[in-house]
Design an enzyme around this catalytic site. Sequence first.
Site, PDB file in Angstrom:
ATOM      1  N   TYR A 136     -15.933  34.250  76.937  1.00  0.00           N
ATOM      2  CA  TYR A 136     -14.571  34.096  77.191  1.00  0.00           C
ATOM      3  C   TYR A 136     -13.916  34.988  78.118  1.00  0.00           C
ATOM      4  O   TYR A 136     -12.807  35.014  78.284  1.00  0.00           O
ATOM      5  CB  TYR A 136     -14.041  34.424  75.663  1.00  0.00           C
ATOM      6  CG  TYR A 136     -14.088  32.944  74.874  1.00  0.00           C
ATOM      7  CD1 TYR A 136     -15.464  32.682  74.452  1.00  0.00           C
ATOM      8  CD2 TYR A 136     -12.923  32.151  74.563  1.00  0.00           C
ATOM      9  CE1 TYR A 136     -15.577  31.455  73.497  1.00  0.00           C
ATOM     10  CE2 TYR A 136     -13.359  30.987  73.879  1.00  0.00           C
ATOM     11  CZ  TYR A 136     -14.493  30.684  73.316  1.00  0.00           C
ATOM     12  OH  TYR A 136     -14.559  29.648  72.672  1.00  0.00           O
ATOM     13  N   LYS A 188     -28.326  35.150  68.949  1.00  0.00           N
ATOM     14  CA  LYS A 188     -29.593  34.487  69.658  1.00  0.00           C
ATOM     15  C   LYS A 188     -30.545  35.470  70.238  1.00  0.00           C
ATOM     16  O   LYS A 188     -30.598  35.522  71.620  1.00  0.00           O
ATOM     17  CB  LYS A 188     -28.829  33.156  70.606  1.00  0.00           C
ATOM     18  CG  LYS A 188     -30.172  32.368  71.141  1.00  0.00           C
ATOM     19  CD  LYS A 188     -30.659  31.459  70.125  1.00  0.00           C
ATOM     20  CE  LYS A 188     -31.670  30.603  70.789  1.00  0.00           C
ATOM     21  NZ  LYS A 188     -32.455  29.817  69.805  1.00  0.00           N
ATOM     22  N   ASP A 221     -28.871  28.932  65.791  1.00  0.00           N
ATOM     23  CA  ASP A 221     -29.347  27.444  65.672  1.00  0.00           C
ATOM     24  C   ASP A 221     -29.540  27.356  64.264  1.00  0.00           C
ATOM     25  O   ASP A 221     -29.185  26.129  63.475  1.00  0.00           O
ATOM     26  CB  ASP A 221     -30.461  27.019  66.558  1.00  0.00           C
ATOM     27  CG  ASP A 221     -31.432  28.051  66.665  1.00  0.00           C
ATOM     28  OD1 ASP A 221     -31.335  29.253  66.328  1.00  0.00           O
ATOM     29  OD2 ASP A 221     -32.601  27.737  67.425  1.00  0.00           O
ATOM     30  N   ASP A 245     -16.997  30.330  67.615  1.00  0.00           N
ATOM     31  CA  ASP A 245     -16.132  29.057  67.878  1.00  0.00           C
ATOM     32  C   ASP A 245     -16.822  27.813  67.242  1.00  0.00           C
ATOM     33  O   ASP A 245     -16.219  26.856  66.703  1.00  0.00           O
ATOM     34  CB  ASP A 245     -15.782  29.116  69.469  1.00  0.00           C
ATOM     35  CG  ASP A 245     -15.195  27.461  69.835  1.00  0.00           C
ATOM     36  OD1 ASP A 245     -14.302  27.427  69.004  1.00  0.00           O
ATOM     37  OD2 ASP A 245     -15.685  27.185  70.504  1.00  0.00           O
ATOM     38  N   ASP A 249     -16.274  25.194  63.588  1.00  0.00           N
ATOM     39  CA  ASP A 249     -15.680  23.737  63.564  1.00  0.00           C
ATOM     40  C   ASP A 249     -16.564  23.142  62.254  1.00  0.00           C
ATOM     41  O   ASP A 249     -16.246  22.237  61.510  1.00  0.00           O
ATOM     42  CB  ASP A 249     -16.083  23.146  64.689  1.00  0.00           C
ATOM     43  CG  ASP A 249     -14.701  23.124  65.591  1.00  0.00           C
ATOM     44  OD1 ASP A 249     -13.864  23.892  65.347  1.00  0.00           O
ATOM     45  OD2 ASP A 249     -14.550  21.953  66.315  1.00  0.00           O
TER      46      ASP A 249
HETATM   47  C1  IPM Z   1     -10.312  27.708  68.764  1.00  0.00           C
HETATM   48  C2  IPM Z   1     -10.327  26.997  70.015  1.00  0.00           C
HETATM   49  C3  IPM Z   1     -10.040  27.816  71.247  1.00  0.00           C
HETATM   50  C4  IPM Z   1     -11.410  28.642  71.314  1.00  0.00           C
HETATM   51  C5  IPM Z   1     -10.003  27.188  72.721  1.00  0.00           C
HETATM   52  C6  IPM Z   1      -8.729  26.165  72.456  1.00  0.00           C
HETATM   53  C7  IPM Z   1      -9.854  28.162  73.985  1.00  0.00           C
HETATM   54  O1  IPM Z   1     -11.287  26.044  70.365  1.00  0.00           O
HETATM   55  O2  IPM Z   1      -9.590  28.734  68.448  1.00  0.00           O
HETATM   56  O3  IPM Z   1     -11.574  27.716  68.061  1.00  0.00           O
HETATM   57  O4  IPM Z   1     -12.556  28.227  71.932  1.00  0.00           O
HETATM   58  O5  IPM Z   1     -11.358  29.855  70.964  1.00  0.00           O
HETATM   59 MN    MN Z   2     -12.588  26.195  68.546  1.00  0.00          MN
END
Ligand code: IPM
Ligand code: MN
Length: 370
Positions: A136, A188, A221, A245, A249
Amino acid sequence: MAYKIAVIPGDGVGPEVIREGLKVLNAVSNVTGIDFDFIHYDFGGERYLRTGETLPDSALLELKEMDAIYLGAVGHPDIKPGILEHGILLKIRFGLDLYINLRPVKLYPGVWTPLKDKGPEDIDFVVVRENTEDAYVGIGGFFKKGTPDEVAIQQMVYTRKGTERCIRYAFELARRRNKKKKVTLCDKSNVLTYGHDLWQRVFAEVGEEYPDIQKDHAYVDAVTMWMVKNPEWFDVIVTTNMFGDIITDLGAIIQGGMGIAASGNINPKGVSMFEPIHGSAPKYAGKNVVCPLAAISAAGLMLQHLGDIASGEERERLYKGAALIDRAIEKAFSLGYIRSLQAGECPPTSDTGDLIARFVEEDDRCVKGF
Ligand code: IPM
Ligand code: MN
């Protein structure tokens, strides 16, 4: 004293979920007497299209004077991906050195999860995502761009300092949670033999200071597999920025969906920022169909964090505010008011905000002297 909260609703569904979050914070204020001074900023896609400005340096200086930042989402369908993300979100994360991205994964009772035979007792952990390094940092470039010989380089950067402060935070959190008292390092290191070797060494070293905390390790993984098969193994997962990140999700969907997943971008000694993790979801914007619980829950995380850095009675008051929000959300599920967190299936955005605000106000009447 009023808490100065910078409010950046941002793009897409950001403004409508933040509106509900503010409703709930006002209810908390009525009940607890915590005073908020909300300072609104219009940073986001619309402003960028109008003025070409993302987040000016002067605004970053202003944000440093706040007690906290409450963010909706950034991302606009007419703007090339990366501009708003780097110009606003990452600029704040990096500029304020918000080195922890705290992402709780908690399944409330009564909430649907795609995991068969798993319940709230199995899904309750926190991902501590490093938030200022890794891929990042935006270091890299092109060589011979647009030619068949093109080279693209995107650097992953890890520092001793950044790694250590993140891992230490994870161990402290495992102690504070006082649940399984376990930290799992997710990396990893079998392939990233420099950067993640550093993570391995720092984890072992810092871990020695925490004999009461169990140390665990899994490659990223495998973590995605265990999060589905055995989420009950986890208590605190500590990981790098990009892996954090990705796995959060997955974490969001096992706790019912993006409609409830909240996060704190934290600098324990500075100004921290709280946001839902769902993003701007432009296709749902302005329709009053998304679930605002992620933003509402982020407001709860904000109170919890402000409590962590306060002391005495003030701390208790802030913790009470956070608990009020948490209990109101739990009540909305347990009474069956909210059965789904998916856009279009959940109750209208504003109804959910009204409901949670009402439960917050009613709660105090039930538990006088909490
Ligand atoms: C999150 C989002 C951000 C990230 C993006 C929008 C830059 O996906 O906060 O998880 O990757 O951190
Ligand atoms: Mn994200």
